[in-house]
Design an enzyme around this catalytic site. Structure first.
Site, PDB file in Angstrom:
ATOM      1  N   LYS A  57       7.068 -12.958 -10.839  1.00 49.25           N
ATOM      2  CA  LYS A  57       5.467 -12.689 -10.587  1.00 49.25           C
ATOM      3  C   LYS A  57       4.704 -13.140 -11.770  1.00 49.25           C
ATOM      4  CE  LYS A  57       3.179  -8.083 -10.251  1.00 49.25           C
ATOM      5  NZ  LYS A  57       3.382  -6.643 -10.199  1.00 49.25           N
ATOM      6  N   SER A 132       2.101  -4.235  -5.911  1.00 48.20           N
ATOM      7  CA  SER A 132       1.208  -5.686  -6.391  1.00 48.20           C
ATOM      8  C   SER A 132       2.333  -6.616  -6.520  1.00 48.20           C
ATOM      9  CB  SER A 132       0.502  -5.152  -7.580  1.00 48.20           C
ATOM     10  OG  SER A 132       1.492  -5.250  -8.495  1.00 48.20           O
ATOM     11  N   SER A 156       4.662  -0.797  -7.652  1.00 47.90           N
ATOM     12  CA  SER A 156       4.514  -2.220  -7.467  1.00 47.90           C
ATOM     13  C   SER A 156       5.719  -3.148  -7.147  1.00 47.90           C
ATOM     14  CB  SER A 156       3.797  -2.823  -8.430  1.00 47.90           C
ATOM     15  OG  SER A 156       2.561  -2.561  -8.430  1.00 47.90           O
TER      16      SER A 156
HETATM   17  N1  GLN Z   1      -0.853   0.915  -6.934  1.00 52.05           N
HETATM   18  C1  GLN Z   1      -0.755   1.147  -8.335  1.00 52.05           C
HETATM   19  C2  GLN Z   1      -2.043   0.663  -8.991  1.00 52.05           C
HETATM   20  O1  GLN Z   1      -2.736  -0.007  -8.381  1.00 52.05           O
HETATM   21  C3  GLN Z   1       0.700   0.435  -8.861  1.00 52.05           C
HETATM   22  C4  GLN Z   1       0.450  -1.084  -9.374  1.00 52.05           C
HETATM   23  C5  GLN Z   1       1.598  -1.416 -10.089  1.00 52.05           C
HETATM   24  O2  GLN Z   1       2.557  -0.794 -10.183  1.00 52.05           O
HETATM   25  N2  GLN Z   1       1.588  -2.497 -10.739  1.00 52.05           N
HETATM   26  O3  GLN Z   1      -2.132   1.086 -10.216  1.00 52.05           O
END
Ligand code: GLN
EC number: 6.3.5.7
Length: 436
Positions: A57, A132, A156
């Protein structure tokens, strides 16, 4: 030409042909060179990750690669160092193939907020892959690497694993070093694997975990082993009724069918209730805003990148503005401290539930992924996270395994465990997968 170079070449060709936008950067020459060197390296041949091709990532530092966090802010940032997890992967024979697409600074659940455009779901190309860690999950799902690393602040890793039909695992907070990870919210973030199966998730977690002097939140954990059926006799699985109730009926139905697998293993399944589910999103997002605001202060354009507020996307800006507001001295008692209180209460209540069960299972995301481009309100986007943020709020470990599909769109089962029972949860994931 040896088999690793050959495999890398095959992946490179597939990446070239693929239209899902899973990668932000792949350095062909470099990875081929590294593959060649690996084949000559006698010392690494017996290591557990030898020859595994791994995608990373874009918020985890890999020396010489573009660590953009999928933001214009860092579009020119070439990392000068390897994060701890990357050093560990290399020391065990793993090979990094490139940097994957993601939501900007990991803020999102759909992969659509990337400066580099959205990633497509390889299993349903008109839909989002989740986020994400969208590119990492999509790359595994589309066979554009052997395995991948993602990060999980509020789901994510697990959310895109569920939508793309792969395995994802968020380790308990403190199991894996965050050194070299660009923070979203440092008290939630964990790096973890996205893989084709649960055994690989255990393998990769084993390599990246462990105490690290440059991350004081890390602890040492004994090597995770694969357990046999005898060692897992009479396990008890909990199902939180409120987690089922908020999920779409079709998803619930797949999960209920999956739970039968545990009954077939002669494990007891019990219903539980968690009365704080309504606190999950407000508590998580409030803490997220404050910690993210603080983390972004380094992106002021003086040392690297552009001043973040001048170039970032809408969601990142929203979080910075709200984070700045709540961080004001006069508000901290009112909002942030209350959120920390709620977080403690949620954890206490969750740990009570674990007194009686080995794991808690649930859907991963309450809804199926939407079509790319469909406009969601911020609240609708946040609602995807209601079942995944509790694990981060409580420091628990949680994994996702495939448990069926709806009109060809994968659905993942979430298996959550008590903090530091990662080995147990990975083994339950393996058992489930082998009996599914
Ligand atoms: N969707 C969640 C957020 O926007 C989790 C994002 C993540 O785990 N990086 O914070």
């Amino acid at each position: 030409m040896g088999h690793i170079v050959e495999k890398v070449q095959e992946y490179l060709e597939r990446i070239e042909r693929s239209s899902i936008n899973a990668y932000i950067q792949v350095d062909r020459e470099r990875v081929l060179k590294e593959a060649e060197n690996l084949e000559k390296n006698e010392k690494l041949k017996k290591r557990p990750l030898y020859g595994k091709v791994i995608a990373v990532k874009s918020n985890i530092n890999v020396r010489g690669y573009l660590i953009s966090c999928a933001s214009k802010t860092l579009e020119n940032y070439i990392s000068p160092y390897d994060a701890t997890v990357i050093k560990r992967i290399r020391s065990q024979g793993g090979l990094i193939i490139g940097m994957t697409n993601m939501d900007e600074f990991a803020c999102g659940s759909s992969g659509e907020t990337s400066y580099y455009g959205p990633t497509k779901n390889p299993r349903a190309e008109d839909r989002i892959p989740g986020g994400s860690s969208s590119g990492s999950a999509a790359a595994v799902s589309a066979h554009l690497c052997d395995m991948a690393l993602g990060s999980d602040t509020g789901g994510s890793i697990r959310n895109p694993a569920s939508h793309c039909g792969v395995v994802g695992f968020k380790p308990s907070y403190g199991v894996v070093s965050r050194q070299g990870l660009c923070d979203l919210a440092m008290s939630f973030d964990q790096i973890g694997p996205l893989t084709g199966n649960a055994r690989d998730a255990l393998l990769l977690t084993n390599v990246i975990k462990g105490r690290d002097i440059s991350d004081s939140t890390t602890v040492d954990t004994p090597e995770f082993k694969i357990w046999n059926k005898e060692e897992m006799k009479n396990f008890k699985i909990g199902v939180i009724k409120e987690f089922m109730e908020v999920s779409d009926e079709k998803i619930r139905e797949r999960v209920e069918r999956a739970i039968e697998i545990f009954r077939d293993l002669n494990w007891e399944v019990v219903e539980l209730s968690y009365r704080y589910i309504d606190l999950a999103l407000p508590t998580y997002y409030l803490i997220n805003y404050v910690e993210f605001f603080s983390a972004t202060r380094r992106y002021d354009g003086r040392r690297y990148g552009y001043p973040i507020e001048e170039v970032c996307g809408e969601e990142v800006l929203r979080r910075i503005m709200i984070g700045r507001h709540i961080s004001k001295k006069e508000y901290s008692g009112k909002y942030y401290k209350r959120a920390l209180q709620a977080r403690r209460m949620m954890k206490k209540e969750m740990l009570k539930l674990f007194k009686d069960v080995d794991a808690i299972v649930s859907p991963t995301v309450p809804k199926l992924p939407h079509k790319i481009g469909e406009k969601l309100t911020p609240m609708e986007m946040y609602a995807y996270d209601v079942l995944t943020v509790p694990a981060n709020l409580c420091g628990m470990c949680a994994g996702v395994v495939r448990c069926g599909e709806i009109n060809g769109i994968p659905v993942g089962l979430q298996i959550m465990g008590k903090p530091f029972e990662d080995e147990k949860i990975l083994n339950i994931m393996i058992q489930f997968e082998e009996n599914f």
